[in-house]
Write a protein that holds these residues in place. Structure first.
Motif, short mmCIF file in Angstrom:
data_model
loop_
_atom_site.label_atom_id
_atom_site.label_comp_id
_atom_site.label_asym_id
_atom_site.label_seq_id
_atom_site.Cartn_x
_atom_site.Cartn_y
_atom_site.Cartn_z
N LEU A 138 0.82 -1.22 0.00
CA LEU A 138 0.00 0.00 0.00
C LEU A 138 0.84 1.26 0.00
N THR A 139 2.01 1.18 0.61
CA THR A 139 2.84 2.39 0.76
C THR A 139 4.01 2.45 -0.21
N GLY A 140 4.24 1.38 -0.96
CA GLY A 140 5.41 1.34 -1.82
C GLY A 140 6.70 1.20 -1.05
N TYR A 141 6.60 0.69 0.16
CA TYR A 141 7.77 0.57 1.05
C TYR A 141 8.68 -0.52 0.53
N ASP A 142 9.95 -0.19 0.35
CA ASP A 142 10.93 -1.13 -0.18
C ASP A 142 11.76 -1.69 0.95
#
Length: 321
Positions: free
Chosen positions: A169-173
């Protein structure tokens, strides 16, 4: 197990039983030390509550790498190599019992003789037993840290699934292994300002094993979702709610002050240091500042309130705002 299991108790001994077992096993170990000096390093290894990081079994060798010790005595790695060895039940037994799983610990261990060979029995928590028969053993110990031990701190499977969903959802890598509490914290921070992530984030804080992280996320959400503070409090287990509930009540008071209400009936002397400081830092409400200038919890708070009143006077504000 031969010593550390009484009448099928599966390792759960009474105090009296434990004392009898330990006394008998100590006498056995003392005899082994005299008869088989090669076992001394294994007998000296503090395996209780140890965790296996890695294991390997070949035709005649069984090897394990563990973290042993505790917070008081310190932690260390132990590489244990059994030679002329085999695992009772076959080489797949450690895999079946999840020997290197993050939630598996060694509850008890016993070293014994079996004719000319030796036996090492490991009773595991939450369940199972590993028995290694061997001719010789080598133990190599090296320093470890609390972080090495905490590497295996368990994380609920459902929490890991929620973290993966939040990352999408957040594009957290970040790596897919969410056992690292620092990675979870940064993920939660990234999700805290995303309204679409709020339901999953609320579910995650309810499962978060580190209380400080869970309450920190809820406090941050109070700023992002001021009208839903009660929902965020409810996301936490009941025993973790008192502090954030108190902060929510303080934020309600701060909201009223910032809206210009003089709070004539408020007992500002009972406000927490955090609330008093927040009010004097943010409010220009004359009636409230006057009360904090005289009733503030600390000299610093009283001085800041007095300075704010003087600034207000210089700006010519003759009414409450």
């Amino acid at each position: 197990m031969k010593w550390f299991c009484v009448d099928g108790s599966d390792g759960d001994l009474t105090q009296e039983q434990s004392e009898l077992v330990l006394d008998g096993y100590r006498r056995h170990v003392d005899a082994l030390r005299r008869e088989a000096p090669a076992l001394v390093e294994l007998l000296d290894l503090p395996l209780r509550y140890g965790q296996v990081h890695e294991w390997h079994a070949s035709d005649d060798t069984v090897a394990m790498r563990l973290v042993v010790g505790d917070l008081e005595s310190g932690y260390e790695f132990a590489a244990v190599t059994y030679r002329g060895a085999s695992i009772v039940g076959g080489a797949e037994e450690p895999r079946r019992l999840r020997l290197d799983d993050e939630q598996t610990e060694i509850l008890y261990d016993e070293v014994d003789r079996d004719g000319a060979r030796f036996v090492h029995r490991l009773r595991l928590w939450p369940t199972g037993e590993i028995t290694v028969t061997f001719d010789d053993v080598e133990v190599v110990r090296s320093p470890a840290t609390r972080a090495d031990r905490d590497r295996l701190a368990p994380v609920d499977v459902r929490l890991a699934e929620l973290c993966t969903a939040l990352a999408d959802l957040t594009g957290y890598d970040a790596p897919p292994d969410w056992r690292d509490e620092h990675e979870r914290w940064w993920l939660y921070q990234a999700a805290a300002t995303r309204p679409l992530a709020a339901p999953s984030l609320q579910a995650a804080v309810g499962l978060e094993p580190v209380e400080g992280i869970a309450t920190g996320v809820v406090l941050a959400a109070f700023d992002s979702y001021p009208s839903a503070r009660r929902d965020w409090i409810a996301a936490l287990p009941v025993e973790r709610r008192p502090f954030v509930s108190a902060r929510a009540r303080e934020l309600d008071i701060l909201d009223v002050v910032m809206a210009g209400d003089p709070l004539a009936d408020a007992n500002v002397a009972d406000w927490s240091r955090w609330l008093q400081r927040s009010v004097v830092d943010r409010s220009t409400n004359r009636a409230v500042l006057e009360r904090l200038a005289s009733e503030g919890m600390s000299k610093k708070i009283r001085n800041i309130a007095a300075d704010a009143l003087r600034t207000r006077a210089r700006l010519g504000r003759g009414r409450d705002d």
